[in-house]
Every structure is written in structure tokens, then in C-alpha cells.
Design a protein around this motif. Structure first.
Motif, PDB file in Angstrom:
ATOM      1  N   GLY A 164       0.781  -1.235   0.000  1.00 22.39           N
ATOM      2  CA  GLY A 164       0.000   0.000   0.000  1.00 22.39           C
ATOM      3  C   GLY A 164       0.811   1.282   0.000  1.00 22.39           C
ATOM      4  O   GLY A 164       0.256   2.371  -0.154  1.00 22.39           O
ATOM      5  N   GLU A 165       2.121   1.170   0.168  1.00 15.20           N
ATOM      6  CA  GLU A 165       2.968   2.368   0.183  1.00 15.20           C
ATOM      7  C   GLU A 165       2.883   3.091  -1.157  1.00 15.20           C
ATOM      8  O   GLU A 165       3.107   2.495  -2.212  1.00 15.20           O
ATOM      9  CB  GLU A 165       4.427   1.975   0.470  1.00 15.20           C
ATOM     10  N   GLY A 166       2.531   4.373  -1.117  1.00 14.15           N
ATOM     11  CA  GLY A 166       2.460   5.179  -2.327  1.00 14.15           C
ATOM     12  C   GLY A 166       1.121   5.099  -3.041  1.00 14.15           C
ATOM     13  O   GLY A 166       0.943   5.710  -4.085  1.00 14.15           O
ATOM     14  N   PHE A 167       0.153   4.349  -2.495  1.00 16.11           N
ATOM     15  CA  PHE A 167      -1.171   4.202  -3.107  1.00 16.11           C
ATOM     16  C   PHE A 167      -2.229   4.865  -2.234  1.00 16.11           C
ATOM     17  O   PHE A 167      -2.164   4.792  -1.012  1.00 16.11           O
ATOM     18  CB  PHE A 167      -1.539   2.716  -3.253  1.00 16.11           C
TER      19      PHE A 167
ATOM     20  N   LEU B 125       7.751   5.877  -7.260  1.00  8.28           N
ATOM     21  CA  LEU B 125       7.939   4.865  -6.216  1.00  8.28           C
ATOM     22  C   LEU B 125       7.664   3.463  -6.773  1.00  8.28           C
ATOM     23  O   LEU B 125       8.402   2.514  -6.473  1.00  8.28           O
ATOM     24  CB  LEU B 125       7.028   5.157  -5.020  1.00  8.28           C
ATOM     25  N   VAL B 126       6.635   3.340  -7.593  1.00  5.02           N
ATOM     26  CA  VAL B 126       6.328   2.046  -8.208  1.00  5.02           C
ATOM     27  C   VAL B 126       7.479   1.643  -9.148  1.00  5.02           C
ATOM     28  O   VAL B 126       7.896   0.483  -9.151  1.00  5.02           O
ATOM     29  CB  VAL B 126       4.973   2.074  -8.952  1.00  5.02           C
ATOM     30  N   LYS B 127       8.012   2.609  -9.904  1.00  3.91           N
ATOM     31  CA  LYS B 127       9.154   2.310 -10.784  1.00  3.91           C
ATOM     32  C   LYS B 127      10.334   1.792  -9.972  1.00  3.91           C
ATOM     33  O   LYS B 127      11.052   0.890 -10.404  1.00  3.91           O
ATOM     34  CB  LYS B 127       9.582   3.563 -11.555  1.00  3.91           C
TER      35      LYS B 127
ATOM     36  N   ALA C  42       8.719  -1.812  -7.622  1.00  2.00           N
ATOM     37  CA  ALA C  42       7.986  -2.931  -8.214  1.00  2.00           C
ATOM     38  C   ALA C  42       8.713  -3.446  -9.457  1.00  2.00           C
ATOM     39  O   ALA C  42       9.633  -2.809  -9.957  1.00  2.00           O
ATOM     40  CB  ALA C  42       6.571  -2.495  -8.573  1.00  2.00           C
ATOM     41  N   LYS C  43       8.268  -4.590  -9.942  1.00  2.64           N
ATOM     42  CA  LYS C  43       8.864  -5.196 -11.127  1.00  2.64           C
ATOM     43  C   LYS C  43       8.608  -4.342 -12.369  1.00  2.64           C
ATOM     44  O   LYS C  43       9.461  -4.222 -13.238  1.00  2.64           O
ATOM     45  CB  LYS C  43       8.283  -6.603 -11.317  1.00  2.64           C
ATOM     46  N   SER C  44       7.410  -3.741 -12.451  1.00  5.51           N
ATOM     47  CA  SER C  44       7.029  -2.960 -13.625  1.00  5.51           C
ATOM     48  C   SER C  44       5.863  -2.044 -13.279  1.00  5.51           C
ATOM     49  O   SER C  44       5.101  -2.321 -12.350  1.00  5.51           O
ATOM     50  CB  SER C  44       6.605  -3.901 -14.756  1.00  5.51           C
ATOM     51  N   THR C  45       5.714  -0.961 -14.053  1.00  7.09           N
ATOM     52  CA  THR C  45       4.556  -0.071 -13.887  1.00  7.09           C
ATOM     53  C   THR C  45       3.416  -0.480 -14.816  1.00  7.09           C
ATOM     54  O   THR C  45       2.320   0.059 -14.723  1.00  7.09           O
ATOM     55  CB  THR C  45       4.933   1.398 -14.202  1.00  7.09           C
TER      56      THR C  45
END
Length: 162
Positions: A93-96, A119-121, A124-127
Motif C-alpha cells: 500500500g505504500e504510495g497508493f 515509487l512504483v518504478k 515494483a517489477k514494472s509499472t
């Protein structure tokens, strides 16, 4: 009685893009759950910003606790899953931020979720964000040709009950 008289109309559901960005074929999504269509037919978007809007008129059936995904259901019964990025559940949930909750009625363009794209970039594996018709076995799904997508206005796909 009226359902028999008026229920046979062919209804085609237009699904607009929930994000602004570039279209990515589902087969090109770097996750076999999506690329092999295990979740259903659909398309993906490589987002330009961190805003997700409703692609359909319907109701919210689920906002995942980590806010990385949302499920919607239309009047025709089509179930639409928007899964923001790949392996984003690990972000917990971080950044959402969610703007809709289970049971909410939504219209095309209503704000559902915002997220920190950078942050997702980073985490996470991909946006790349798949948009899936999870019950596509009951629907014909036709993906539109547009490559450049604008949230809430560009047609992404049409869905018709089989």
C-alpha cells in the motif's frame, strides 16, 4: 415479461482507458499470469502518471487492502480488474491512495486510485498495468487500435455478452 420483450438487445460495453499512457498487448506483459491470460482477456497500459479512473459505469466490488488493484462490475455483468503495476502487492500500500470503496457506484472518469509512479518504478517489477475482463469466458472482448491513451476518454476495448 419485459425482460423477454426488451432483454434480447445486443449490448456492447465500451471500456475506456483507466490511465493515460501507452497501450501494451497483454501477451507482452512480463508476468505469465497476465500474458498467458490466466486471469482473462484484456489489455495493459504503461502509465504516464499515477491516476486511475473508472473505465466503466458500474460498482466497485473490491479494492485490495494494498490499494494496488480494484475490481469493478458493470450492469451487463462484465467484471473489470485494474491491477496497477506488477508485483506491487509487496509494496503493502505504500504510495497508493484509494478514492473508492467496495459497494460504491462509479461512472466513467471517476477517480479510483492514485499512486506514486516514481515509487512504483523504484520498488515494483514494472509499472505496466493490466486491465482484465476476469469473466471473459462469458464475453467477446475486442481491443481497440489506439496506442496513445487518455484516462477516462480513449476507448480501450469493447465487451459484448456471448
Amino acid at each position: 415479461m419485459f425482460k423477454k420483450l426488451f432483454g434480447n438487445k445486443e449490448t456492447v460495453l465500451n471500456v475506456t482507458s483507466p490511465l493515460t499512457g501507452k497501450k501494451v498487448a497483454l501477451e507482452e506483459v512480463p508476468d505469465p499470469v497476465f500474458s498467458q491470460k490466466m486471469m482473462g482477456e484484456g489489455i495493459a497500459v504503461d502509465p504516464e502518471d499515477g491516476l486511475v479512473v473508472s473505465p466503466v459505469e458500474g460498482k466497485v466490488v473490491q479494492v485490495f487492502p494494498t490499494k494496488h488493484a480494484v475490481g469493478l462490475e458493470t450492469k451487463s455483468g462484465a467484471e473489470v480488474l485494474i491491477h496497477i503495476g506488477l508485483e506491487t502487492v509487496a509494496m503493502e500500500g505504500e504510495g497508493f491512495e484509494a478514492f473508492a470503496a467496495q459497494g460504491d457506484k462509479v461512472s466513467v472518469g471517476d477517480k479510483l486510485i492514485s499512486f506514486d509512479l516514481d515509487l512504483v518504478k523504484e520498488k515494483a517489477k514494472s509499472t505496466i498495468t493490466p486491465i482484465i475482463i476476469t469473466n471473459s469466458d462469458s464475453f467477446e472482448v475486442h481491443v481497440e487500435e489506439d496506442v496513445e491513451l487518455k484516462a477516462g476518454s480513449t476507448s480501450l476495448m469493447t465487451v459484448k455478452k456471448k
